[in-house]
Each structure stands twice: as structure tokens, then as C-alpha cells.
Design a protein around this motif. Structure first.
Motif, mmCIF file in Angstrom:
data_model
loop_
_atom_site.group_PDB
_atom_site.id
_atom_site.type_symbol
_atom_site.label_atom_id
_atom_site.label_comp_id
_atom_site.label_asym_id
_atom_site.label_seq_id
_atom_site.Cartn_x
_atom_site.Cartn_y
_atom_site.Cartn_z
ATOM 1 N N CYS A 280 0.965 -1.105 -0.048
ATOM 2 C CA CYS A 280 0.118 -0.068 0.056
ATOM 3 C C CYS A 280 0.851 1.133 -0.048
ATOM 4 C CB CYS A 280 -0.849 -0.113 1.318
ATOM 5 S SG CYS A 280 -1.679 1.439 1.577
ATOM 6 N N CYS B 287 -4.580 1.191 3.280
ATOM 7 C CA CYS B 287 -5.392 2.594 3.361
ATOM 8 C C CYS B 287 -6.730 2.571 2.587
ATOM 9 C CB CYS B 287 -4.679 3.690 2.877
ATOM 10 S SG CYS B 287 -4.620 3.574 1.105
ATOM 11 N N GLN B 288 -6.901 1.240 2.037
ATOM 12 C CA GLN B 288 -8.035 1.276 0.885
ATOM 13 C C GLN B 288 -8.346 2.395 0.075
ATOM 14 O OE1 GLN B 288 -10.304 -1.800 0.852
ATOM 15 N NE2 GLN B 288 -8.551 -2.415 1.289
ATOM 16 N N CYS C 223 -5.858 3.767 -2.414
ATOM 17 C CA CYS C 223 -4.506 4.006 -3.103
ATOM 18 C C CYS C 223 -4.795 3.320 -4.235
ATOM 19 C CB CYS C 223 -3.281 4.169 -2.468
ATOM 20 S SG CYS C 223 -2.572 2.565 -2.146
ATOM 21 N N CYS D 231 -3.657 -0.435 -3.246
ATOM 22 C CA CYS D 231 -4.605 -1.202 -2.718
ATOM 23 C C CYS D 231 -5.931 -1.647 -3.737
ATOM 24 C CB CYS D 231 -5.625 -0.397 -1.547
ATOM 25 S SG CYS D 231 -4.379 -0.268 -0.046
HETATM 26 ZN ZN LIG Z 1 -3.258 1.704 0.073
#
Ligand SMILES: [Zn+2]
Length: 267
Positions: free
Chosen positions: A165, A172-173, A175, A178
Motif C-alpha cells: 500500500c 489505506c483502501q 490508493c 490497494c
Molecule cells: Zn493503500
């Protein structure tokens, strides 16, 4: 640090690809050494945490090299728009100091685009350094690696323990790394949960990805469509439209791809 001469050194970052390479070697009864380089990359903290945690779990020797190149990385970013040109070559070259039998740099078939992670690099490294450099996944995508993982390597480690990530918290969910990672997790059936990154990064997916969907490699295109269509109702309206249109357009390809992936899972 000492390392028995004649072992396989795996350039390790704690992500799916390099962890998968370690697991493949372990599964083949080999005793690889993991090699991680902290060169001042912006996401080095979650990486360090992941590589140490994974090596401990797998009971694998880990060699860490520390060289702070963050000033040069900043200059390189400005000059080349790239985190760090030739970092793979640098890491592999440092790995040579330990006199391994061979070096593994886990490049995937759809990612061999930078000069120092390319088929040419794998071909020519031995000519200059007399030690082979290769990727066990040179013909595979991340989705395919995860299919094999589920079938063969889950007994060693859950793939969710890996990290890749571009943020400091490791997951981070929100980027591009991800987003790519979750496409592979969903398309392979490794997870059965909607990844929030499909909503958070909808602009990247709608714009950057779908504008190139027709020129993507077949595997990348179908994996992305398989993953997104699985949770179609949760996507943004625009993304829903793009997914429906392209799933129809590429229906035959998608069916073929699903069969391929199922075969890998049944190994
Ligand atoms: Zn990320």
C-alpha cells in the motif's frame, strides 16, 4: 550477517508477489533467505513491520539492508516522476554480496514494464553478475498467484497478512496499489468481501483504468471485470454502467478466464 553460501535469496517486500515466491520455494522443500532493503522508500514502516512479521511466522532468515536514499528519491521523483528508478537492480546487486546461488525478483507477467524488472533484466543479469536472477511468476498475474496460494500455500500463511500500500498504515483502501491488490483478491475468490477501495478509488477505476480497458492485456482486463462485476450493485452508478457494458462486450473472454482461474484453484 552470515548466510550459507548457495541458498536462494528472495528480494522481499512483504507483498503478495514476493511472499508468494517465498512460499513456493518453501513448498518445494527449499530453504530460501528473505532480503529486504530499507532505502528510505516512503512506505518503509509498514513494509518493515510486514517483512519481519511474515519471516517470523514462516521461520525464514531475514536479511535487512538499510541505506537512506530519501534525498535522492525526492530528486528522482521530481526528475523522472518515478519513486526510484532502477531500485530493483540496486536491491538485487546488494543481494549479490551474500553470494547466493540465485536471486528471485518476483515480477508478474503484466508488470514487467520497467527496465530493471523486465524479461531482458532476467535474461541478462547473469551475464554481468554470474548469478541467475529470475521470477517464478513470469507467466502469471497477481490473481493467478492468489489462486495457487489458496490451493497450495494457505497452510503456511494467509495472503491477507501481506502488505502493499502506498500509505503509512499499510492498508489505506484508498490508493492505486490497494485497488490493484483487491482486484486480485476478489477475482481469485480469495476474499468474499466488498473492498471499500472500489468506492474510494472509483475515479481512478472509471477514468484511468476503463479508458485503457481495450488495450489492457487480456488477463488484466478480465480480472478487473470479474472482480468489479461481483459487487456490481455496490459500485457508483457510472462504474456500474462501465462494468455492464464491458462485461457484455468481453463475455467470451471472461468465461474463458473464469475457467482458467478455476483450473488453477483445483491444482
Ligand atoms: Zn493503500
Amino acid at each position: 550477517m552470515n548466510m550459507d553460501i548457495g541458498r536462494t535469496l528472495v528480494c522481499f517486500s512483504g507483498g503478495v508477489d514476493s511472499t508468494g515466491a517465498l512460499l513456493k520455494l518453501i513448498d518445494e522443500g527449499k530453504n530460501p533467505v528473505a532480503f529486504w532493503c530499507d532505502y528510505g522508500q516512503p512506505y518503509n514502516e509498514p513494509e518493515k513491520e510486514a517483512v519481519e512479521r511474515i519471516c517470523k511466522k514462516l521461520n525464514i532468515q531475514l536479511i535487512e539492508a538499510i541505506l537512506d536514499l530519501s534525498d535522492l528519491i525526492a530528486i528522482g521523483g521530481k526528475k523522472f516522476g518515478h519513486v526510484f528508478p532502477a531500485r530493483n537492480l540496486m536491491i538485487a546487486s546488494i543481494g549479490l554480496c551474500f553470494k547466493p546461488k540465485e536471486i528471485v525478483l518476483a515480477g508478474l507477467c503484466d508488470e514487467l514494464v520497467v527496465p530493471d524488472k523486465s524479461l531482458r533484466m532476467y535474461d541478462e543479469f547473469i551475464k554481468y553478475f554470474e548469478i541467475p536472477l529470475y521470477s517464478p511468476f513470469v507467466n502469471m498475474t497477481k490473481t493467478e498467484v492468489l489462486c495457487v496460494w489458496k490451493a497450495k500455500w494457505d497452510k503456511y500463511l494467509n495472503a491477507k497478512e501481506t502488505v502493499s500500500c502506498y500509505s503509512n498504515n499499510g492498508d489505506c483502501q484508498d490508493c492505486s496499489s490497494c485497488a490493484k491488490r483487491k482486484v486480485a483478491f476478489v477475482a481469485s475468490g480469495y476474499t468474499n468481501q466488498y473492498p471499500q477501495v472500489f468506492t474510494n478509488q472509483h475515479e481512478l477505476i472509471e477514468g484511468h483504468w476503463f479508458s485503457r480497458v481495450d488495450i489492457f492485456q487480456y488477463e488484466r482486463r478480465t480480472d478487473m471485470l470479474i472482480a468489479l462485476s461481483k459487487y456490481q450493485e455496490k459500485l457508483t452508478p457510472k462504474l456500474q454502467e462501465l462494468v455492464s457494458y464491458n462485461c457484455q462486450k468481453y463475455k467470451e473472454e471472461i468465461d474463458k478466464r473464469k475457467n482458467q482461474l478455476n483450473e488453477l484453484k483445483e491444482q
